[in-house]
Write an enzyme that holds these catalytic residues in place. Structure first.
Site, PDB file in Angstrom:
ATOM      1  N   HIS A 280       0.878  -1.195   0.000  1.00 14.92           N
ATOM      2  CA  HIS A 280       0.000   0.000   0.000  1.00 14.92           C
ATOM      3  C   HIS A 280       0.902   1.228   0.000  1.00 14.92           C
ATOM      4  O   HIS A 280       1.514   1.550   1.017  1.00 14.92           O
ATOM      5  CB  HIS A 280      -0.905   0.014   1.236  1.00 14.92           C
ATOM      6  CG  HIS A 280      -1.829   1.192   1.295  1.00 14.92           C
ATOM      7  ND1 HIS A 280      -3.173   1.057   1.560  1.00 14.92           N
ATOM      8  CD2 HIS A 280      -1.629   2.520   1.123  1.00 14.92           C
ATOM      9  CE1 HIS A 280      -3.742   2.247   1.550  1.00 14.92           C
ATOM     10  NE2 HIS A 280      -2.827   3.160   1.286  1.00 14.92           N
TER      11      HIS A 280
ATOM     12  N   HIS B 159       1.550   5.359  -1.653  1.00 17.73           N
ATOM     13  CA  HIS B 159       1.171   6.550  -2.431  1.00 17.73           C
ATOM     14  C   HIS B 159       2.425   7.155  -3.063  1.00 17.73           C
ATOM     15  O   HIS B 159       3.337   7.565  -2.340  1.00 17.73           O
ATOM     16  CB  HIS B 159       0.510   7.601  -1.524  1.00 17.73           C
ATOM     17  CG  HIS B 159      -0.738   7.111  -0.896  1.00 17.73           C
ATOM     18  ND1 HIS B 159      -1.981   7.275  -1.474  1.00 17.73           N
ATOM     19  CD2 HIS B 159      -0.958   6.428   0.259  1.00 17.73           C
ATOM     20  CE1 HIS B 159      -2.902   6.725  -0.699  1.00 17.73           C
ATOM     21  NE2 HIS B 159      -2.313   6.199   0.357  1.00 17.73           N
TER      22      HIS B 159
ATOM     23  N   LYS C 173      -9.262  -0.539  -5.836  1.00 20.38           N
ATOM     24  CA  LYS C 173      -9.273   0.136  -4.547  1.00 20.38           C
ATOM     25  C   LYS C 173     -10.641   0.716  -4.247  1.00 20.38           C
ATOM     26  O   LYS C 173     -11.207   1.448  -5.062  1.00 20.38           O
ATOM     27  CB  LYS C 173      -8.230   1.265  -4.578  1.00 20.38           C
ATOM     28  CG  LYS C 173      -8.260   2.177  -3.382  1.00 20.38           C
ATOM     29  CD  LYS C 173      -7.595   1.544  -2.183  1.00 20.38           C
ATOM     30  CE  LYS C 173      -7.871   2.380  -0.931  1.00 20.38           C
ATOM     31  NZ  LYS C 173      -6.766   2.410  -0.002  1.00 20.38           N
TER      32      LYS C 173
ATOM     33  N   HIS D 248     -10.310   0.758   1.915  1.00 20.09           N
ATOM     34  CA  HIS D 248     -10.096   1.745   2.989  1.00 20.09           C
ATOM     35  C   HIS D 248     -11.266   1.580   3.954  1.00 20.09           C
ATOM     36  O   HIS D 248     -12.373   2.008   3.668  1.00 20.09           O
ATOM     37  CB  HIS D 248     -10.049   3.175   2.421  1.00 20.09           C
ATOM     38  CG  HIS D 248      -9.759   4.199   3.480  1.00 20.09           C
ATOM     39  ND1 HIS D 248      -8.577   4.889   3.552  1.00 20.09           N
ATOM     40  CD2 HIS D 248     -10.490   4.610   4.542  1.00 20.09           C
ATOM     41  CE1 HIS D 248      -8.597   5.691   4.620  1.00 20.09           C
ATOM     42  NE2 HIS D 248      -9.751   5.534   5.228  1.00 20.09           N
TER      43      HIS D 248
ATOM     44  N   HIS E 218      -4.407  -0.878   6.049  1.00 21.94           N
ATOM     45  CA  HIS E 218      -3.941  -0.061   7.175  1.00 21.94           C
ATOM     46  C   HIS E 218      -4.843  -0.205   8.402  1.00 21.94           C
ATOM     47  O   HIS E 218      -5.412   0.766   8.890  1.00 21.94           O
ATOM     48  CB  HIS E 218      -3.746   1.405   6.789  1.00 21.94           C
ATOM     49  CG  HIS E 218      -4.796   2.029   5.917  1.00 21.94           C
ATOM     50  ND1 HIS E 218      -6.128   1.950   6.189  1.00 21.94           N
ATOM     51  CD2 HIS E 218      -4.685   2.751   4.777  1.00 21.94           C
ATOM     52  CE1 HIS E 218      -6.800   2.601   5.255  1.00 21.94           C
ATOM     53  NE2 HIS E 218      -5.950   3.089   4.386  1.00 21.94           N
TER      54      HIS E 218
ATOM     55  N   ASP F 173       1.513   2.536   3.556  1.00 22.53           N
ATOM     56  CA  ASP F 173       0.664   3.719   3.400  1.00 22.53           C
ATOM     57  C   ASP F 173       1.517   4.981   3.455  1.00 22.53           C
ATOM     58  O   ASP F 173       1.049   6.030   3.899  1.00 22.53           O
ATOM     59  CB  ASP F 173      -0.444   3.755   4.466  1.00 22.53           C
ATOM     60  CG  ASP F 173      -1.544   4.751   4.107  1.00 22.53           C
ATOM     61  OD1 ASP F 173      -1.595   5.198   2.948  1.00 22.53           O
ATOM     62  OD2 ASP F 173      -2.348   5.080   4.998  1.00 22.53           O
TER      63      ASP F 173
HETATM   64  C1  NCD Z   1      -3.559   9.042   2.257  1.00 16.38           C
HETATM   65  C2  NCD Z   1      -3.143  10.102   1.243  1.00 16.38           C
HETATM   66  O1  NCD Z   1      -2.619  11.135   1.665  1.00 16.38           O
HETATM   67  O2  NCD Z   1      -3.314   9.893   0.047  1.00 16.38           O
HETATM   68  N1  NCD Z   1      -3.514   9.598   3.568  1.00 16.38           N
HETATM   69  C3  NCD Z   1      -3.407   8.925   4.731  1.00 16.38           C
HETATM   70  O3  NCD Z   1      -3.521   9.534   5.792  1.00 16.38           O
HETATM   71  N2  NCD Z   1      -3.182   7.639   4.752  1.00 16.38           N
HETATM   72  C4  NCD Z   1      -4.886   8.538   1.894  1.00 16.38           C
HETATM   73  C5  NCD Z   1      -5.246   7.285   2.581  1.00 16.38           C
HETATM   74  O4  NCD Z   1      -4.687   6.226   2.313  1.00 16.38           O
HETATM   75  O5  NCD Z   1      -6.139   7.327   3.434  1.00 16.38           O
HETATM   76 ZN    ZN Z   2      -3.234   5.110   1.784  1.00 14.35          ZN
END
Ligand code: NCD
Ligand code: ZN
Length: 351
Positions: free
Chosen positions: A18, A20, A104, A141, A179, A252
């Protein structure tokens, strides 16, 4: 030798289930922070606009590949952002063509760029049925967005209100509860007999809600789902170090610039890509279960996704505290790296 006497441990190269990576200048700056240690990652589709179609996933994957450092051996595993108008056949084709590994699900409004998420689950039934048929996992999520539900209860409420009914309707669907932050989620996953797994982040193994709120507000510890009380953190550590195949690493890692975090309404997200493996080594070592780090970070994830573990290895070596930069520079501005609040004695050597 008991785990607590280890000073070196070689494990298969880890994956991040996971992640970003963002886009543009931010993408270029954060990609090397992941490829240094990780071989693969499930890439979150919550760009603005989100990655909804196979075509958008192909284009995003190309931008990621173009941002890889020279010589990096890294495979981004793409996801499609589920909307109420997602075409089941587009999902089927994206999976068959190796374009998308998972889909997702963001409940609408749950987190950063989730406005196009799902409100009415009946509208995505056909997509979920196709996914169950082809064995494509749904990454969830797991928080309700109902304003009446307390933010600390949103994950537990999601299990009862959304996840249980959804899994009953589509029992063959493989679901990753992402998460997880609560004992409730750990228990739910542990009590299920098939088609359910959970990712756990680095930071949720280390911080509880006091880190965010006690003695001053600390925006760099704010993420979604928000960290819960200490008993929940302990439950997460127990799940992670247990070796139970249903729990694996999804960092995450979610970079936001300092100006975006440090304001009256700051963004949710913690940037853990650079120091995750050193942080995890500290957590697993402290629990006397260092060897289980390989199950958690390198074996359980590919097993659930039906992929082979990586052949390459990394070696964790104990010594004087290792330092990571407090921030990294990006074309968009500085991004603060997660501070675990303790020294990191485990450095990472790569092949
Ligand atoms: C994530 C993001 O910033 O894209 N933020 C987070 O707090 N984890 C989005 C997410 O996965 O909830
Ligand atoms: Zn995330």
């Amino acid at each position: 030798m008991p785990d607590r006497h280890l000073t070196r441990l070689t494990i298969r190269r880890p994956d991040d289930w996971h992640l970003h990576l963002r886009d543009g200048d931010m993408l270029k700056a954060v990609v090397p922070e992941t490829t240094r240690h990780f071989a693969r990652a499930i890439i979150m589709p919550n760009l603005d606009p989100p990655v909804v179609t196979a075509q958008q996933a192909v284009a995003y994957r190309e931008r990621i590949m173009a941002a890889l450092p020279n010589g990096a051996d890294f495979t981004p595993l793409m996801t499609l952002y589920l909307t109420e108008t997602t075409d089941p056949e587009d999902v089927r084709e994206a999976h068959a063509a190796g374009i998308a590994t998972a889909v997702k699900l963001y409940p609408a409004g749950a987190t950063t760029n989730s406005a196009s998420g799902v409100r009415d689950f009946e509208k995505v039934r056909a997509v979920l049925a196709v996914m169950a048929e082809i064995g494509m996992p749904l990454c969830v999520h797991g928080e309700v967005t109902d304003q009446e539900i307390d933010i600390f209860d949103r994950e537990a409420t999601f299990i009862d209100r959304v996840l249980k009914p959804l899994r009953k309707k589509v029992p063959d669907l493989k679901v990753v509860m992402e998460h997880v932050t609560t004992q409730d989620a750990v228990d739910y996953v542990r009590d299920s007999n098939k088609n359910l797994a959970a990712t756990i982040t680095t930071h949720h193994l280390i911080i509880n809600r006091n880190h965010i709120l006690a003695g001053g507000i600390r925006p760099h510890y704010y993420c979604l789902p928000v960290a819960k009380r200490e008993a929940h953190r302990v439950a997460l550590v127990q799940a992670a170090v247990s070796g139970d195949k249903r729990f694996f690493l999804g960092t995450d890692s979610a970079p936001h610039t300092d100006p975006a975090k440090l304001q009256p309404c700051g963004c949710a997200g913690i940037f853990t890509a650079p120091n995750t493996m050193s942080c995890l080594a500290e957590v697993f070592f402290a629990a006397g279960r260092l060897r289980k780090i390989e199950d958690f970070a390198s074996l359980n994830g590919p097993r659930f996704y039906g992929l082979k573990p990586n052949e390459a290895t990394i070696t964790l070596v104990k010594g004087d505290p290792v330092t990571y930069p407090a921030k990294i520079d990006t074309g968009d501005g500085p991004v603060t790296v997660f501070d675990p609040g303790f020294d990191l004695h485990w450095r990472v050597e790569t092949d």
